[in-house]
Structures are given as structure tokens and as C-alpha cells.
Design a protein around this motif. Sequence first.
Motif, PDB file in Angstrom:
ATOM      1  N   SER A  15       1.062  -1.161   0.189  1.00  8.37           N
ATOM      2  CA  SER A  15       0.096   0.052  -0.765  1.00  8.37           C
ATOM      3  C   SER A  15       1.204   1.177  -0.022  1.00  8.37           C
ATOM      4  O   SER A  15       0.840   1.874  -0.593  1.00  8.37           O
ATOM      5  CB  SER A  15      -1.758  -0.049   1.352  1.00  8.37           C
ATOM      6  OG  SER A  15      -0.234  -0.160   2.252  1.00  8.37           O
ATOM      7  N   SER A  16       1.623   1.478   0.629  1.00  6.32           N
ATOM      8  CA  SER A  16       3.081   2.144  -0.060  1.00  6.32           C
ATOM      9  C   SER A  16       3.169   2.609  -1.372  1.00  6.32           C
ATOM     10  O   SER A  16       3.731   3.456  -1.534  1.00  6.32           O
ATOM     11  CB  SER A  16       4.150   2.363   1.211  1.00  6.32           C
ATOM     12  OG  SER A  16       5.038   1.335   1.304  1.00  6.32           O
ATOM     13  N   ILE A  17       3.990   1.047  -1.642  1.00  9.83           N
ATOM     14  CA  ILE A  17       4.305   1.826  -2.750  1.00  9.83           C
ATOM     15  C   ILE A  17       3.248   1.984  -3.643  1.00  9.83           C
ATOM     16  O   ILE A  17       3.057   2.758  -4.905  1.00  9.83           O
ATOM     17  CB  ILE A  17       4.614  -0.309  -3.089  1.00  9.83           C
ATOM     18  CG1 ILE A  17       6.203   0.081  -2.464  1.00  9.83           C
ATOM     19  CG2 ILE A  17       4.860  -0.020  -4.469  1.00  9.83           C
ATOM     20  CD1 ILE A  17       6.532  -1.910  -2.600  1.00  9.83           C
ATOM     21  N   ALA A  18       1.873   1.557  -3.377  1.00  8.58           N
ATOM     22  CA  ALA A  18       0.818   1.700  -4.305  1.00  8.58           C
ATOM     23  C   ALA A  18       0.750   3.248  -4.277  1.00  8.58           C
ATOM     24  O   ALA A  18      -0.260   3.827  -5.476  1.00  8.58           O
ATOM     25  CB  ALA A  18      -0.375   0.929  -4.680  1.00  8.58           C
ATOM     26  N   ASP A  32       6.328   7.312   1.455  1.00  8.48           N
ATOM     27  CA  ASP A  32       7.150   6.642   2.502  1.00  8.48           C
ATOM     28  C   ASP A  32       7.081   5.767   2.744  1.00  8.48           C
ATOM     29  O   ASP A  32       5.782   5.720   4.008  1.00  8.48           O
ATOM     30  CB  ASP A  32       7.592   8.246   2.866  1.00  8.48           C
ATOM     31  CG  ASP A  32       9.436   7.748   3.666  1.00  8.48           C
ATOM     32  OD1 ASP A  32      10.742   7.201   3.153  1.00  8.48           O
ATOM     33  OD2 ASP A  32       9.344   6.838   5.076  1.00  8.48           O
ATOM     34  N   HIS A  33       7.625   4.585   3.043  1.00  9.46           N
ATOM     35  CA  HIS A  33       6.789   3.314   4.063  1.00  9.46           C
ATOM     36  C   HIS A  33       7.142   3.368   5.219  1.00  9.46           C
ATOM     37  O   HIS A  33       5.751   3.483   5.772  1.00  9.46           O
ATOM     38  CB  HIS A  33       7.860   2.289   3.860  1.00  9.46           C
ATOM     39  CG  HIS A  33       7.821   1.305   4.363  1.00  9.46           C
ATOM     40  ND1 HIS A  33       6.336   0.117   4.182  1.00  9.46           N
ATOM     41  CD2 HIS A  33       8.444   0.519   5.021  1.00  9.46           C
ATOM     42  CE1 HIS A  33       5.968  -0.751   5.070  1.00  9.46           C
ATOM     43  NE2 HIS A  33       7.710  -0.879   6.129  1.00  9.46           N
ATOM     44  N   VAL A  34       7.743   4.217   5.715  1.00 12.59           N
ATOM     45  CA  VAL A  34       7.942   4.890   7.718  1.00 12.59           C
ATOM     46  C   VAL A  34       6.395   5.531   7.793  1.00 12.59           C
ATOM     47  O   VAL A  34       5.902   5.498   8.705  1.00 12.59           O
ATOM     48  CB  VAL A  34       9.240   4.476   7.646  1.00 12.59           C
ATOM     49  CG1 VAL A  34       9.171   6.058   9.337  1.00 12.59           C
ATOM     50  CG2 VAL A  34      10.386   4.128   7.519  1.00 12.59           C
ATOM     51  N   ASP A  35       6.424   6.357   6.481  1.00 10.15           N
ATOM     52  CA  ASP A  35       5.331   7.671   7.147  1.00 10.15           C
ATOM     53  C   ASP A  35       4.818   6.664   6.254  1.00 10.15           C
ATOM     54  O   ASP A  35       3.390   7.116   7.842  1.00 10.15           O
ATOM     55  CB  ASP A  35       5.123   8.784   6.130  1.00 10.15           C
ATOM     56  CG  ASP A  35       7.087   9.720   6.330  1.00 10.15           C
ATOM     57  OD1 ASP A  35       7.522   9.394   7.438  1.00 10.15           O
ATOM     58  OD2 ASP A  35       7.410  10.517   5.138  1.00 10.15           O
ATOM     59  N   LYS A  87       3.441   5.093  10.158  1.00  7.15           N
ATOM     60  CA  LYS A  87       3.335   6.371  11.239  1.00  7.15           C
ATOM     61  C   LYS A  87       1.698   6.320  11.499  1.00  7.15           C
ATOM     62  O   LYS A  87       1.565   6.729  12.563  1.00  7.15           O
ATOM     63  CB  LYS A  87       4.787   7.300  11.258  1.00  7.15           C
ATOM     64  CG  LYS A  87       5.481   6.358  11.568  1.00  7.15           C
ATOM     65  CD  LYS A  87       6.388   7.657  11.547  1.00  7.15           C
ATOM     66  CE  LYS A  87       8.188   7.068  12.105  1.00  7.15           C
ATOM     67  NZ  LYS A  87       9.127   8.619  12.248  1.00  7.15           N
ATOM     68  N   THR A  88       1.294   6.663   9.986  1.00  7.16           N
ATOM     69  CA  THR A  88       0.136   7.231   9.591  1.00  7.16           C
ATOM     70  C   THR A  88      -1.167   6.477  10.181  1.00  7.16           C
ATOM     71  O   THR A  88      -1.913   6.399  10.194  1.00  7.16           O
ATOM     72  CB  THR A  88      -0.266   8.290   8.426  1.00  7.16           C
ATOM     73  OG1 THR A  88       0.363   6.843   7.223  1.00  7.16           O
ATOM     74  CG2 THR A  88       0.956   9.035   8.013  1.00  7.16           C
ATOM     75  N   GLN A  89      -0.826   5.001  10.097  1.00  8.56           N
ATOM     76  CA  GLN A  89      -2.207   4.200  10.071  1.00  8.56           C
ATOM     77  C   GLN A  89      -1.543   3.659  10.977  1.00  8.56           C
ATOM     78  O   GLN A  89      -3.437   3.322  12.210  1.00  8.56           O
ATOM     79  CB  GLN A  89      -1.747   2.900   9.223  1.00  8.56           C
ATOM     80  CG  GLN A  89      -1.152   3.715   7.552  1.00  8.56           C
ATOM     81  CD  GLN A  89      -3.190   3.790   7.057  1.00  8.56           C
ATOM     82  OE1 GLN A  89      -3.772   2.994   8.080  1.00  8.56           O
ATOM     83  NE2 GLN A  89      -3.087   4.482   6.882  1.00  8.56           N
TER      84      GLN A  89
END
Length: 91
Positions: free
Chosen positions: A27-30, A34-37, A40-42
Motif C-alpha cells: 500500500s505504501s508503494i501503490a 514513504d514506507h515509514v511515514d 506511522k500514519t496508520q
Amino acid sequence: LGSTSAGLAVAVFGDHCSPISDTTVLSSIASAADHVDHTKTQAPYALAVAGVSIVCGTLPFGFGLPAAVCWVIGLIALVLIVRFLGTSPEA
């Protein structure tokens, strides 16, 4: 019923909050985020739902409250959280 529900809830929570989960990575790629961001938001959303499910579902059900009543109480709690702690997408 309670054990199955708790097991599924923990699995979904772990899948949603784990930074190495396949669905989190995809889902971060799609979304080109940024993966870490993204992780953190989820986390606040998953933690809010986990807290409500424990306080309004797992514990009362364990003490004998009917599942339907727990479901309604949890739904009301989530609506109140969104109403008073949520922000508008335009904000």
C-alpha cells in the motif's frame, strides 16, 4: 466466538501496523508514499480501533455481555471518536 474474534483482531492489527507486512509495503508503494511515514500514519487508526475493541468488546464479552450489545457499544464509541477527534480532509 470470543476467542476466534480476538485471534482475528490481533492478526488484522498486526498486519496493519507491522512495517514488514506485505499489505503495508504494497500500500505504501501503490500510494507512492514513504514506507515509514505510511506506517506511522496508520498506527493511530489501528490503535484506536484496537483500544475500542478491547474496552467495548473483548472485556465486556468476557464478563458475559451479549455480543450484539458489545458490537453496538463499540460502534457508538468509534462514531464518537471520529466525531470529536477526527478532522476534515480539507484541514
